[in-house]
Scaffold this motif. Structure first.
Motif, PDB file in Angstrom:
ATOM      1  N   VAL A   1       0.857  -1.184   0.000  1.00 38.64           N
ATOM      2  CA  VAL A   1       0.000   0.000   0.000  1.00 38.64           C
ATOM      3  C   VAL A   1       0.894   1.236   0.000  1.00 38.64           C
ATOM      4  CG1 VAL A   1      -1.902  -1.135   1.209  1.00 38.64           C
ATOM      5  CG2 VAL A   1      -0.167   0.073   2.526  1.00 38.64           C
ATOM      6  N   GLY A   2       0.344   2.345  -0.452  1.00 35.64           N
ATOM      7  CA  GLY A   2       1.059   3.619  -0.438  1.00 35.64           C
ATOM      8  C   GLY A   2       0.277   4.637   0.366  1.00 35.64           C
ATOM      9  N   LEU A   3       0.943   5.326   1.268  1.00 37.03           N
ATOM     10  CA  LEU A   3       0.269   6.301   2.119  1.00 37.03           C
ATOM     11  C   LEU A   3       0.035   7.607   1.364  1.00 37.03           C
ATOM     12  CD1 LEU A   3       2.113   5.794   5.539  1.00 37.03           C
ATOM     13  CD2 LEU A   3       0.209   4.500   4.534  1.00 37.03           C
ATOM     14  N   THR A   4      -0.854   8.413   1.903  1.00 35.11           N
ATOM     15  CA  THR A   4      -1.140   9.733   1.348  1.00 35.11           C
ATOM     16  C   THR A   4      -0.942  10.784   2.425  1.00 35.11           C
ATOM     17  OG1 THR A   4      -3.498   9.713   1.943  1.00 35.11           O
ATOM     18  CG2 THR A   4      -2.887   8.694  -0.163  1.00 35.11           C
ATOM     19  N   SER A   5      -1.064  12.039   2.038  1.00 38.43           N
ATOM     20  CA  SER A   5      -0.826  13.126   3.002  1.00 38.43           C
ATOM     21  C   SER A   5      -1.904  13.216   4.071  1.00 38.43           C
ATOM     22  CB  SER A   5      -0.729  14.466   2.259  1.00 38.43           C
ATOM     23  OG  SER A   5      -1.914  14.714   1.532  1.00 38.43           O
ATOM     24  N   ASN A   6      -3.046  12.572   3.847  1.00 39.95           N
ATOM     25  CA  ASN A   6      -4.114  12.622   4.851  1.00 39.95           C
ATOM     26  C   ASN A   6      -4.463  11.233   5.381  1.00 39.95           C
ATOM     27  OD1 ASN A   6      -5.259  11.641   2.549  1.00 39.95           O
ATOM     28  ND2 ASN A   6      -7.039  13.003   2.540  1.00 39.95           N
ATOM     29  N   THR A   7      -3.461  10.351   5.412  1.00 35.26           N
ATOM     30  CA  THR A   7      -3.696   9.004   5.934  1.00 35.26           C
ATOM     31  C   THR A   7      -3.965   9.047   7.426  1.00 35.26           C
ATOM     32  OG1 THR A   7      -2.273   7.997   4.256  1.00 35.26           O
ATOM     33  CG2 THR A   7      -2.705   6.704   6.235  1.00 35.26           C
ATOM     34  N   THR A   8      -5.049   8.398   7.833  1.00 35.47           N
ATOM     35  CA  THR A   8      -5.397   8.264   9.245  1.00 35.47           C
ATOM     36  C   THR A   8      -5.326   6.797   9.636  1.00 35.47           C
ATOM     37  OG1 THR A   8      -7.764   7.965   8.812  1.00 35.47           O
ATOM     38  CG2 THR A   8      -6.969  10.236   9.055  1.00 35.47           C
ATOM     39  N   LEU A   9      -5.552   6.537  10.910  1.00 31.53           N
ATOM     40  CA  LEU A   9      -5.544   5.159  11.391  1.00 31.53           C
ATOM     41  C   LEU A   9      -6.568   4.326  10.632  1.00 31.53           C
ATOM     42  CD1 LEU A   9      -4.543   3.113  13.487  1.00 31.53           C
ATOM     43  CD2 LEU A   9      -6.261   3.994  15.066  1.00 31.53           C
TER      44      LEU A   9
ATOM     45  N   ASP B   1       5.864   5.575   0.892  1.00 32.15           N
ATOM     46  CA  ASP B   1       5.604   6.996   1.185  1.00 32.15           C
ATOM     47  C   ASP B   1       5.303   7.241   2.660  1.00 32.15           C
ATOM     48  OD1 ASP B   1       5.960   7.816  -1.476  1.00 32.15           O
ATOM     49  OD2 ASP B   1       3.895   7.321  -1.991  1.00 32.15           O
ATOM     50  N   VAL B   2       6.068   6.618   3.553  1.00 36.34           N
ATOM     51  CA  VAL B   2       5.818   6.818   4.987  1.00 36.34           C
ATOM     52  C   VAL B   2       6.219   8.219   5.437  1.00 36.34           C
ATOM     53  CG1 VAL B   2       5.967   4.376   5.607  1.00 36.34           C
ATOM     54  CG2 VAL B   2       8.044   5.761   5.572  1.00 36.34           C
ATOM     55  N   HIS B   3       6.905   8.977   4.571  1.00 39.62           N
ATOM     56  CA  HIS B   3       7.238  10.358   4.936  1.00 39.62           C
ATOM     57  C   HIS B   3       5.993  11.224   5.068  1.00 39.62           C
ATOM     58  CE1 HIS B   3       7.416  10.024   0.507  1.00 39.62           C
ATOM     59  NE2 HIS B   3       6.744  11.161   0.542  1.00 39.62           N
ATOM     60  N   PHE B   4       4.844  10.731   4.577  1.00 41.00           N
ATOM     61  CA  PHE B   4       3.602  11.491   4.741  1.00 41.00           C
ATOM     62  C   PHE B   4       3.096  11.467   6.186  1.00 41.00           C
ATOM     63  CE2 PHE B   4       2.726  10.886   0.038  1.00 41.00           C
ATOM     64  CZ  PHE B   4       2.857  12.237  -0.252  1.00 41.00           C
ATOM     65  N   ILE B   5       3.642  10.595   7.000  1.00 42.67           N
ATOM     66  CA  ILE B   5       3.202  10.521   8.400  1.00 42.67           C
ATOM     67  C   ILE B   5       3.811  11.684   9.179  1.00 42.67           C
ATOM     68  CG2 ILE B   5       3.227   9.148  10.517  1.00 42.67           C
ATOM     69  CD1 ILE B   5       3.458   6.648   8.806  1.00 42.67           C
TER      70      ILE B   5
ATOM     71  N   ALA C   1       9.247   2.599   2.773  1.00 42.60           N
ATOM     72  CA  ALA C   1      10.042   3.457   1.899  1.00 42.60           C
ATOM     73  C   ALA C   1       9.565   4.891   2.075  1.00 42.60           C
ATOM     74  CB  ALA C   1       9.902   3.026   0.437  1.00 42.60           C
ATOM     75  N   GLY C   2      10.512   5.819   2.144  1.00 44.39           N
ATOM     76  CA  GLY C   2      10.137   7.211   2.337  1.00 44.39           C
ATOM     77  C   GLY C   2      11.271   8.150   1.975  1.00 44.39           C
ATOM     78  N   VAL C   3      10.945   9.431   1.922  1.00 41.24           N
ATOM     79  CA  VAL C   3      11.892  10.468   1.514  1.00 41.24           C
ATOM     80  C   VAL C   3      12.400  11.219   2.740  1.00 41.24           C
ATOM     81  CG1 VAL C   3      12.159  12.625   0.225  1.00 41.24           C
ATOM     82  CG2 VAL C   3      10.770  10.770  -0.724  1.00 41.24           C
TER      83      VAL C   3
ATOM     84  N   GLU D   1      16.478  12.890   8.031  1.00 37.10           N
ATOM     85  CA  GLU D   1      16.480  14.351   8.201  1.00 37.10           C
ATOM     86  C   GLU D   1      15.231  14.841   8.921  1.00 37.10           C
ATOM     87  OE1 GLU D   1      19.119  13.236   4.860  1.00 37.10           O
ATOM     88  OE2 GLU D   1      17.099  12.698   5.503  1.00 37.10           O
ATOM     89  N   ARG D   2      14.135  14.147   8.731  1.00 34.57           N
ATOM     90  CA  ARG D   2      12.881  14.533   9.396  1.00 34.57           C
ATOM     91  C   ARG D   2      12.826  14.030  10.839  1.00 34.57           C
ATOM     92  NH1 ARG D   2       8.697  15.290   5.174  1.00 34.57           N
ATOM     93  NH2 ARG D   2       9.635  14.810   3.157  1.00 34.57           N
ATOM     94  N   ARG D   3      13.874  13.337  11.277  1.00 34.92           N
ATOM     95  CA  ARG D   3      13.923  12.723  12.611  1.00 34.92           C
ATOM     96  C   ARG D   3      12.751  11.774  12.812  1.00 34.92           C
ATOM     97  NH1 ARG D   3      13.330  15.910  16.729  1.00 34.92           N
ATOM     98  NH2 ARG D   3      14.683  14.726  18.119  1.00 34.92           N
ATOM     99  N   PHE D   4      12.410  11.066  11.738  1.00 36.52           N
ATOM    100  CA  PHE D   4      11.273  10.158  11.769  1.00 36.52           C
ATOM    101  C   PHE D   4      11.502   9.027  12.763  1.00 36.52           C
ATOM    102  CE2 PHE D   4       8.469   6.814  10.259  1.00 36.52           C
ATOM    103  CZ  PHE D   4       7.326   7.511   9.918  1.00 36.52           C
ATOM    104  N   PHE D   5      12.727   8.572  12.876  1.00 38.31           N
ATOM    105  CA  PHE D   5      13.017   7.450  13.759  1.00 38.31           C
ATOM    106  C   PHE D   5      12.900   7.835  15.231  1.00 38.31           C
ATOM    107  CE2 PHE D   5      15.188   6.780   9.762  1.00 38.31           C
ATOM    108  CZ  PHE D   5      14.855   5.472   9.460  1.00 38.31           C
ATOM    109  N   ASP D   6      12.877   9.155  15.502  1.00 36.51           N
ATOM    110  CA  ASP D   6      12.732   9.625  16.882  1.00 36.51           C
ATOM    111  C   ASP D   6      11.275   9.756  17.296  1.00 36.51           C
ATOM    112  OD1 ASP D   6      15.471   9.794  16.970  1.00 36.51           O
ATOM    113  OD2 ASP D   6      15.533  11.938  16.503  1.00 36.51           O
ATOM    114  N   GLU D   7      10.352   9.498  16.354  1.00 38.95           N
ATOM    115  CA  GLU D   7       8.906   9.505  16.619  1.00 38.95           C
ATOM    116  C   GLU D   7       8.409  10.837  17.178  1.00 38.95           C
ATOM    117  OE1 GLU D   7       7.910   6.187  19.092  1.00 38.95           O
ATOM    118  OE2 GLU D   7       9.028   4.770  17.863  1.00 38.95           O
TER     119      GLU D   7
END
Length: 352
Positions: free
Chosen positions: A131-139, A183-187, A215-217, A221-227
Motif C-alpha cells: 500500500v502507499g500512504l497519502t498526506s491525509n492518511t489516518t488510522l 511513502d511513509v514520509h507522509f506521516i 520506503a520514504g523520503v 532528516e525529518r527525525r522520523f526514527f525519533d517519533e
C-alpha cells in the motif's frame, strides 16, 4: 490495461508479467523502407520499450536488495516476538519504491513457487501486500487500504478497530510474509493522526508474523526514527530500535555513473545509436540530473521519444538539451549554463 499495485489483482499482474520483448534495431535504410502503418506500429513498440525496458542493477539497488534479503530471511521469530523492519530512505528520484517493489515481486514469485498458490486451509496465498500512504492518511484509512488490497468485502465500512481486525485476518489467512508500505514520509508524527498511524504501524508489527518494508523520503532528516520525541525522551523511541535504515544515495561522478550509462546504451532501439554515445555525455548528463536515476531515466525516455519523432534516431547533446524534465534538474541545468557562460567569458578575457 491499467492496474494499481495497491490492489491484489494489480500486484499479481505485476508479479506475473513476463519481460517485454526488445524490438529489433533497424538500420536507417531499413527504417526508411517501412510503410506508414508498419512504421507507426514499430515506433509505438519502441516507445513502450524505452519507457519499460527494465531495471538496471545499480550498486545502490544491489546493496539494498542484499540487505533486504538478509532481514527478511532472518526474520523467523515465533509469533510472540516482533520481527525487525526495513526502511528504505533517501532523496526523491533515487529508486526507493522501485527497489521495494522489485524485491516484493521476487519474494512473491519464490513463495508461490515453493508453497503453492493456496494455503493449507484453502485460501488464496498472497505472500506480499503493498500500500502507499497519502498526506491525509489516518488510522482508519491505513487499515482500509490494507483491506482494499486484499479485496475484503468489509473494506468500505466499519470502524478503525473493525478494519484493523479485518486486515489481520487477511494477512494471516493468506499466508502473507512481507508488507510493503510506501511513502511513509507522509506521516506527521507531530499531529494526532500522524502519531496514531505511527503507533499503529508498531502495533501491526507486534501482531503480525511478517516483515515490513517501508520506503520514504528524507526520513532521517525529518527525525522520523525519533517519533517526534526530543531530548532524553528520544531513547524511548521504539522505531529507532526496530527499524533498520537502508540508505539510497545519489550516484557520484565516476565509474559507476559511466557503467550505468553504458548499460542504458545497450537498451536503446534507435537507428543511429552507437556505442559510447551516452558515456561521451557522462559529465553533461550528471550535471543535468545531479546523479538521480529517476531524473536520468526521465531524460532518456523523453529523449528517445523525441529522437524517434524528429527522425534524429540518436541521443545527441543538442537533442537532450531540448528536453525538459523535473524542476530540480532544470535548476541544475540553469546553474550549469551560468557556470559555462562565466567560464567562456573568463577565457575570452584572458585571450584578449
Amino acid at each position: 490495461m491499467a492496474y494499481s499495485l495497491s490492489r491484489k489483482e494489480g500486484w499479481r499482474r505485476f508479479v506475473e508479467t513476463t519481460p517485454r520483448t526488445r524490438p529489433e534495431t533497424l538500420t536507417a535504410t531499413a527504417l526508411a523502407r517501412l510503410g506508414g502503418d508498419v512504421r507507426a506500429d514499430y515506433d509505438e513498440a519502441r516507445h513502450d520499450w524505452h519507457a519499460n525496458f527494465g531495471t538496471i542493477a545499480t550498486p545502490q539497488l544491489t546493496a539494498v536488495r542484499d540487505e533486504l534479503e538478509l532481514i527478511v530471511a532472518s526474520n523467523r521469530q515465533d509469533a510472540d516476538r516482533v520481527c525487525g523492519a526495513a526502511v528504505i530512505d533517501g532523496q526523491p528520484g533515487l529508486g526507493k519504491t522501485t527497489i521495494a517493489n522489485l524485491f516484493g515481486r521476487d519474494f512473491d514469485r519464490t513463495a508461490r513457487r515453493r508453497h503453492g498458490t493456496v494455503t493449507e486451509a484453502g485460501d488464496e496465498r498472497i505472500p506480499v501486500f503493498r500500500v502507499g500512504l497519502t498526506s491525509n492518511t489516518t488510522l482508519r484509512t491505513l487499515n482500509k487500504m490494507i483491506c482494499e488490497f486484499y479485496g475484503h468485502p468489509g473494506a468500505s465500512r466499519g470502524s478503525a478497530a473493525q478494519l484493523a481486525s479485518y486486515a489481520l485476518d487477511c494477512v494471516l489467512q493468506c499466508g502473507t510474509r512481507v508488507g510493503i508500505i510506501d511513502d511513509v514520509h507522509f506521516i506527521d508524527q507531530h499531529s494526532r493522526d500522524g502519531l496514531a498511524v505511527s503507533n499503529h504501524l508498531k502495533w501491526l508489527a507486534n501482531e503480525l508474523p511478517i516483515t515490513f518494508i517501508y520506503a520514504g523520503v528524507g526520513l532521517a532528516e525529518r527525525r522520523f526514527f525519533d517519533e517526534g520525541l526530543s531530548g532524553p525522551s528520544v531513547a524511548l523511541a521504539q522505531t529507532a530500535r526496530r527499524w533498520t535504515r537502508l540508505a539510497v544515495d545519489p550516484f557520484e561522478r565516476g565509474k559507476h555513473w559511466r557503467a550505468l550509462l553504458k548499460a542504458i546504451e545497450k537498451q536503446l532501439v534507435l537507428a543511429h545509436t552507437r556505442p559510447g554515445q551516452l558515456t561521451s555525455l557522462a559529465d553533461y548528463l550528471f550535471a543535468r540530473t545531479g546523479g538521480h536515476i529517476g531524473s536520468l531515466m526521465t531524460l532518456i525516455t523523453r529523449g528517445c521519444f523525441k529522437a524517434i519523432r524528429t527522425g534524429d534516431e540518436q541521443l545527441s547533446h543538442d537533442l537532450l538539451d531540448s528536453v525538459r524534465i523535473d524542476e530540480a534538474s532544470e535548476k541544475a541545468r540553469h546553474r550549469l549554463e551560468a557556470a559555462t557562460r562565466t567560464s567562456r567569458t573568463a577565457r575570452q578575457r584572458a585571450a584578449s
